[in-house]
Scaffold this active site. Sequence first.
Site, PDB file in Angstrom:
ATOM      1  N   LYS A  35     -10.647  11.251  12.555  1.00  0.00           N
ATOM      2  CA  LYS A  35      -9.986   9.984  12.895  1.00  0.00           C
ATOM      3  C   LYS A  35      -9.916   9.871  14.407  1.00  0.00           C
ATOM      4  O   LYS A  35      -9.475  10.820  15.077  1.00  0.00           O
ATOM      5  CB  LYS A  35      -8.568   9.921  12.295  1.00  0.00           C
ATOM      6  CG  LYS A  35      -8.576   9.867  10.770  1.00  0.00           C
ATOM      7  CD  LYS A  35      -7.197   9.676  10.158  1.00  0.00           C
ATOM      8  CE  LYS A  35      -7.306   9.686   8.643  1.00  0.00           C
ATOM      9  NZ  LYS A  35      -5.998   9.649   7.961  1.00  0.00           N
ATOM     10  N   ASP A  42      -6.900  16.659   6.348  1.00  0.00           N
ATOM     11  CA  ASP A  42      -6.662  15.444   7.146  1.00  0.00           C
ATOM     12  C   ASP A  42      -5.586  15.724   8.201  1.00  0.00           C
ATOM     13  O   ASP A  42      -5.911  16.067   9.340  1.00  0.00           O
ATOM     14  CB  ASP A  42      -6.299  14.267   6.231  1.00  0.00           C
ATOM     15  CG  ASP A  42      -6.089  12.971   7.006  1.00  0.00           C
ATOM     16  OD1 ASP A  42      -6.303  12.973   8.231  1.00  0.00           O
ATOM     17  OD2 ASP A  42      -5.694  11.942   6.409  1.00  0.00           O
ATOM     18  N   GLU A  69      -7.486  15.604  -0.932  1.00  0.00           N
ATOM     19  CA  GLU A  69      -7.191  15.503   0.499  1.00  0.00           C
ATOM     20  C   GLU A  69      -5.778  15.986   0.787  1.00  0.00           C
ATOM     21  O   GLU A  69      -4.820  15.591   0.112  1.00  0.00           O
ATOM     22  CB  GLU A  69      -7.370  14.031   0.912  1.00  0.00           C
ATOM     23  CG  GLU A  69      -7.184  13.764   2.388  1.00  0.00           C
ATOM     24  CD  GLU A  69      -7.595  12.339   2.759  1.00  0.00           C
ATOM     25  OE1 GLU A  69      -8.307  11.679   1.963  1.00  0.00           O
ATOM     26  OE2 GLU A  69      -7.201  11.882   3.840  1.00  0.00           O
ATOM     27  N   ASP A  99      -5.606  11.638  -2.399  1.00  0.00           N
ATOM     28  CA  ASP A  99      -4.973  12.061  -1.150  1.00  0.00           C
ATOM     29  C   ASP A  99      -3.494  12.310  -1.430  1.00  0.00           C
ATOM     30  O   ASP A  99      -2.768  11.389  -1.815  1.00  0.00           O
ATOM     31  CB  ASP A  99      -5.140  10.965  -0.085  1.00  0.00           C
ATOM     32  CG  ASP A  99      -4.716  11.434   1.304  1.00  0.00           C
ATOM     33  OD1 ASP A  99      -4.196  12.568   1.430  1.00  0.00           O
ATOM     34  OD2 ASP A  99      -4.909  10.660   2.271  1.00  0.00           O
ATOM     35  N   HIS A 134       0.882  -1.174   0.000  1.00  0.00           N
ATOM     36  CA  HIS A 134       0.000   0.000   0.000  1.00  0.00           C
ATOM     37  C   HIS A 134       0.914   1.217   0.000  1.00  0.00           C
ATOM     38  O   HIS A 134       1.624   1.462   0.981  1.00  0.00           O
ATOM     39  CB  HIS A 134      -0.892  -0.048   1.250  1.00  0.00           C
ATOM     40  CG  HIS A 134      -2.097   0.833   1.166  1.00  0.00           C
ATOM     41  ND1 HIS A 134      -3.092   0.646   0.235  1.00  0.00           N
ATOM     42  CD2 HIS A 134      -2.483   1.911   1.899  1.00  0.00           C
ATOM     43  CE1 HIS A 134      -4.037   1.559   0.400  1.00  0.00           C
ATOM     44  NE2 HIS A 134      -3.684   2.351   1.403  1.00  0.00           N
ATOM     45  N   LYS A 145     -10.354   6.192  -3.531  1.00  0.00           N
ATOM     46  CA  LYS A 145      -9.383   7.247  -3.243  1.00  0.00           C
ATOM     47  C   LYS A 145      -8.059   6.790  -3.838  1.00  0.00           C
ATOM     48  O   LYS A 145      -7.724   5.598  -3.770  1.00  0.00           O
ATOM     49  CB  LYS A 145      -9.336   7.389  -1.713  1.00  0.00           C
ATOM     50  CG  LYS A 145      -8.138   8.025  -1.086  1.00  0.00           C
ATOM     51  CD  LYS A 145      -8.526   8.485   0.334  1.00  0.00           C
ATOM     52  CE  LYS A 145      -7.364   8.457   1.302  1.00  0.00           C
ATOM     53  NZ  LYS A 145      -7.705   9.027   2.623  1.00  0.00           N
ATOM     54  N   LYS A 199      -3.827   7.417  -3.928  1.00  0.00           N
ATOM     55  CA  LYS A 199      -2.736   8.014  -3.161  1.00  0.00           C
ATOM     56  C   LYS A 199      -1.750   8.596  -4.153  1.00  0.00           C
ATOM     57  O   LYS A 199      -1.156   7.843  -4.952  1.00  0.00           O
ATOM     58  CB  LYS A 199      -2.063   6.932  -2.313  1.00  0.00           C
ATOM     59  CG  LYS A 199      -2.912   6.492  -1.135  1.00  0.00           C
ATOM     60  CD  LYS A 199      -3.021   7.610  -0.149  1.00  0.00           C
ATOM     61  CE  LYS A 199      -3.603   7.166   1.171  1.00  0.00           C
ATOM     62  NZ  LYS A 199      -3.704   8.287   2.108  1.00  0.00           N
ATOM     63  N   GLU A 253     -13.961   5.866   4.852  1.00  0.00           N
ATOM     64  CA  GLU A 253     -12.927   5.000   4.246  1.00  0.00           C
ATOM     65  C   GLU A 253     -12.558   3.895   5.227  1.00  0.00           C
ATOM     66  O   GLU A 253     -11.385   3.548   5.338  1.00  0.00           O
ATOM     67  CB  GLU A 253     -11.694   5.844   3.887  1.00  0.00           C
ATOM     68  CG  GLU A 253     -11.109   6.596   5.081  1.00  0.00           C
ATOM     69  CD  GLU A 253      -9.930   7.501   4.746  1.00  0.00           C
ATOM     70  OE1 GLU A 253      -9.722   7.828   3.572  1.00  0.00           O
ATOM     71  OE2 GLU A 253      -9.211   7.890   5.698  1.00  0.00           O
TER      72      GLU A 253
HETATM   73  C1  MUC Z   1      -4.718   8.909   5.040  1.00  0.00           C
HETATM   74  O1  MUC Z   1      -3.896   9.818   5.012  1.00  0.00           O
HETATM   75  O2  MUC Z   1      -5.845   9.226   4.781  1.00  0.00           O
HETATM   76  C2  MUC Z   1      -6.445   6.423   4.741  1.00  0.00           C
HETATM   77  C3  MUC Z   1      -6.740   5.622   3.678  1.00  0.00           C
HETATM   78  C4  MUC Z   1      -5.531   5.186   3.152  1.00  0.00           C
HETATM   79  O3  MUC Z   1      -5.361   4.455   2.194  1.00  0.00           O
HETATM   80  O4  MUC Z   1      -4.531   5.726   3.855  1.00  0.00           O
HETATM   81  C5  MUC Z   1      -5.032   6.377   4.978  1.00  0.00           C
HETATM   82  C6  MUC Z   1      -4.277   7.539   5.441  1.00  0.00           C
HETATM   83 MG    MG Z   2      -5.322  11.325   4.364  1.00  0.00          MG
END
Ligand code: MUC
Ligand code: MG
Length: 371
Positions: free
Chosen positions: A272, A248, A223, A197, A21, A166, A168, A325
């Site tokens: 969170k 976030d 994000e 994000d 991941h 989402k 990254k 999420e």
């Molecule tokens: C984050 O920064 O949001 C949340 C979902 C994901 O894949 O990583 C996290 C961390």
């Molecule tokens: Mg995030």
Amino acid sequence: MELRIEHIESWLVDIPTIRPHKLSMATMGCQTLTIVRITFADGVVGWGEATTIGGLSYGPESPEGIKSAIDTYLAPLLKGKSFNGLTPFAALMNRHVKGNTFAKSALETAFLDAQGKLLTLPVSTLLGGAKSTSLPVLWTLASGDTAKDIEEGKRLLAEGRHNSFKLKIGAKALADDLRHTQAIKQALGPDVSIRVDVNQAWDAGTAVRGMAALQDIGIDLVEQPVAQWDHRTLIQLSQRFTLPILADEAVANAHDGYALAAQGFTGAYALKIAKAGGPAQVLKLAHVATAAGVALYGGTMLEGSLGTLASLHAWSTLDLAWGSEMFGPLLLKDDIIATPLNFANGQVALPNGPGLGIEIDEDKLRFYQRK
Ligand code: MUC
Ligand code: MG
């Protein structure tokens, strides 16, 4: 009702992920859950979890640090004391221990789990009452490879497990990230919500260019594009673009949420439990956000089922305009609860048994426990 704490234990539990991941700051192949069990005087036990991402690369507390804070400071502080509810329990922790919100979140979760079992009420009821019995859950496509992400997204859509995703981004150059994002958006189609994000990776100039391009591509939400500390740019971006921003890392608790909104931030906050200090504490941020007209999103630190459930009980009392999420358990090869959570049709079901509503599989806990 008085709850007297007899004993607090904690474990580090290492569980491999189903695939790497990739985030802008770390690539995860394994997730470490810090699990805590509080035993109360009448034998009732409560379970909690604190989980972060990539050791110390994401947040200020490592799994080992969380365990140490619990074992060395918080457990001796709480042991032998009686509490009539969560407020004095949290107040005692906050009086004697600064920060360490991840560790406090695990303990607050365990307290609520035990209190719920004692009163035969779900944690959601202790937190005000669930408005819904299932919650929307997206999935993060973050294998690090565009073709693999497309294949994964198509499979999950076909299975009906998720209907929004989402991505990254931020580890690569902007042009590469935009190509990646556009390819996935095109492949999954106009009806599928795609958010990105950036995990703080952009400076202000890159963020302006990135936001404009992402808006053209048809992305729904961006994000944390800039550094955690750069509130000014975050606020300016939120005012300049119609493409909404999700804060976030910049917003952990009610004080942060109030300050950002008071300075003119518009958009949404990723809630969170770990950032705020627990499922009850995070609701304070949620209520400040709602009062300020900032939308809500149920965020994860990629927790296992215990931390995910603690969050879901809190989220069930809210209106989450951007959904959640809470897919963490699905990213792990295995888990330590007896009956897995039920994910289907883009939703996860909230158990309605007492406390968190699940049982721990102690054999699994021992199997994955760090020796
Ligand atoms: C984050 O920064 O949001 C949340 C979902 C994901 O894949 O990583 C996290 C961390
Ligand atoms: Mg995030």
